[in-house]
Design a protein around this motif. Structure first.
Motif, PDB file in Angstrom:
ATOM      1  N   THR A 120       0.836  -1.201   0.000  1.00 61.15           N
ATOM      2  CA  THR A 120       0.000   0.000   0.000  1.00 61.15           C
ATOM      3  C   THR A 120       0.870   1.251   0.000  1.00 61.15           C
ATOM      4  N   VAL A 121       1.920   1.247   0.791  1.00 59.55           N
ATOM      5  CA  VAL A 121       2.848   2.382   0.810  1.00 59.55           C
ATOM      6  C   VAL A 121       3.447   2.574  -0.585  1.00 59.55           C
ATOM      7  N   ILE A 138       1.227   3.288  10.052  1.00 61.21           N
ATOM      8  CA  ILE A 138       1.450   1.862   9.838  1.00 61.21           C
ATOM      9  C   ILE A 138       1.145   1.083  11.112  1.00 61.21           C
ATOM     10  N   PRO A 139       0.803  -0.192  10.963  1.00 67.84           N
ATOM     11  CA  PRO A 139       0.395  -0.980  12.124  1.00 67.84           C
ATOM     12  C   PRO A 139       1.579  -1.490  12.940  1.00 67.84           C
ATOM     13  N   ILE A 148       8.004  -0.028   7.558  1.00 68.43           N
ATOM     14  CA  ILE A 148       8.973   1.042   7.791  1.00 68.43           C
ATOM     15  C   ILE A 148       9.958   1.107   6.629  1.00 68.43           C
ATOM     16  N   GLY A 149      10.375  -0.039   6.135  1.00 67.77           N
ATOM     17  CA  GLY A 149      11.272  -0.068   4.981  1.00 67.77           C
ATOM     18  C   GLY A 149      10.651   0.570   3.753  1.00 67.77           C
ATOM     19  N   ALA A 150       9.380   0.261   3.498  1.00 63.26           N
ATOM     20  CA  ALA A 150       8.688   0.845   2.339  1.00 63.26           C
ATOM     21  C   ALA A 150       8.516   2.350   2.507  1.00 63.26           C
ATOM     22  N   VAL A 151       8.214   2.802   3.708  1.00 66.14           N
ATOM     23  CA  VAL A 151       8.080   4.236   3.966  1.00 66.14           C
ATOM     24  C   VAL A 151       9.427   4.927   3.742  1.00 66.14           C
ATOM     25  N   ALA A 152      10.495   4.334   4.243  1.00 70.47           N
ATOM     26  CA  ALA A 152      11.831   4.914   4.054  1.00 70.47           C
ATOM     27  C   ALA A 152      12.189   4.981   2.574  1.00 70.47           C
TER      28      ALA A 152
END
Length: 167
Positions: A120-121, A138-139, A148-152
């Motif tokens: 989704t990110v 995020i959950p 967190i990796g995808a957000v980064a």
């Protein structure tokens, strides 16, 4: 208060009076935020948090707050993206293009959206124009590290829900 503590806490607090536990009506929230901006602690205040779907009611209430000096900075909003992220992102872009050039009094500065998984990110991040700071809620689950990796990777920011409605 020390200067370093003041720097750490500057613009730290977003005002979310529309949401629990306060869950105040829009007009009360707009009036509160206006009052808080003129208080001795205004330096800690950052954005007014509003769902994208409530931007028009916000504008109606925003036209009513007490007059402010022309030198005052615009109200910064953090807009909450709902169940139709693509449409909501378009609404945020339209809002800034329609409202900010006209009166310079209010601008959406950041978008916040839920992402239950890294896919989704990765799908939504490219849709958000660079003019917005982007936050993905995020959950706290098994997928936390991957999210967190995808957000980064996306250059966005992560938020963890610490209370309120988890739906």
């Amino acid at each position: 208060m020390t200067e370093s503590l003041r720097m750490l806490m500057a613009e730290l607090i977003d005002y979310a009076g529309l949401f629990p536990p306060a869950a105040l009506p829009m007009t009360a929230c707009v009036n509160n935020f206006s009052d808080y901006q003129r208080s001795e602690h205004a330096w800690m205040l950052n954005r007014f948090v509003v769902p994208i779907l409530q931007l028009e009611p916000f504008l109606g209430a925003f036209e009513q707050p007490p007059a402010s000096p022309e030198t005052e900075a615009p109200w910064k909003l953090s807009a909450i993206v709902g169940l139709e992220p693509e449409s909501d992102i378009d609404k945020a872009v339209d809002f800034n293009q329609r409202i900010f050039p006209r009166d310079k009094a209010v601008v959406i500065q950041s978008l916040e959206m839920k992402a239950s998984d890294p896919e989704t990110v990765r799908r939504l991040a490219p849709l958000v124009p660079k003019e917005f700071e982007t936050y993905f809620e995020i959950p706290c689950s098994d997928s936390l590290k991957d999210c967190i990796g995808a957000v980064a990777e996306s250059g966005a920011r992560a938020k963890l829900r610490t209370g309120g409605d988890n739906a």
